[in-house]
Design a protein around this motif. Structure first.
Motif: not given
Length: 148
Positions: A36-60
């Motif tokens: 999947i292209p990076l721009e597609t991932v960015k667009r999917s994030i922009d248009n969704s309700l997103c959740f992240g898990i982080y260890k300190e500042t690292r996206q895990i």
């Protein structure tokens, strides 16, 4: 919405999402979005309700709901980095996501999985009662075709 638990942060704050890290996982480690292209991932994030898990500042970990926030939500791109699996992070993430205020009172929540049925069934997901009623257009290997 943000929860701290045992050194991990679970958050719906899009400003915390490391799109490059999400892209790296999805494009190289997932079976559903390989290439999947990076721009597609960015667009999917922009248009969704997103959740992240982080260890300190690292996206895990990451997951997103594709939703109108009124009647329907589709869960997509769920992952936890391999080194952090088996300690209950995906269960904590699912609990946070299902009880998010923007997702209450919906008519249908859906997802597709090849290998995590036991996780999702704990949260009420089950095979479709009438799968013959659901239709889709599927473009196989779309990201591989874009590279050509």
């Amino acid at each position: 919405m943000e929860i701290a638990d045992n050194g991990f942060i679970f958050s719906d704050d899009k400003s915390k999402i490391n799109a490059v890290a999400v892209h790296l996982f999805l494009s190289t480690k997932s079976y559903w979005a390989e290439g999947i292209p990076l721009e597609t991932v960015k667009r999917s994030i922009d248009n969704s309700l997103c959740f992240g898990i982080y260890k300190e500042t690292r996206q895990i970990g990451f997951a997103r709901w594709i939703t109108d926030r009124a009647t329907f939500a589709y869960l997509a791109d769920v992952y936890v980095e391999e080194e952090f699996r088996g300690i209950g992070l995906s269960k904590k993430l699912m609990s946070l996501m299902l009880f998010h205020p923007d997702l209450q009172g919906l008519r249908r929540y859906m997802l597709a999985t090849r290998d995590a049925h036991s996780l999702y069934s704990q949260y009420g997901f089950e095979p479709l009662e009438t799968p013959e009623n659901i239709m889709a257009v599927t473009v196989k290997d779309i990201y591989k075709k874009q590279e050509d």
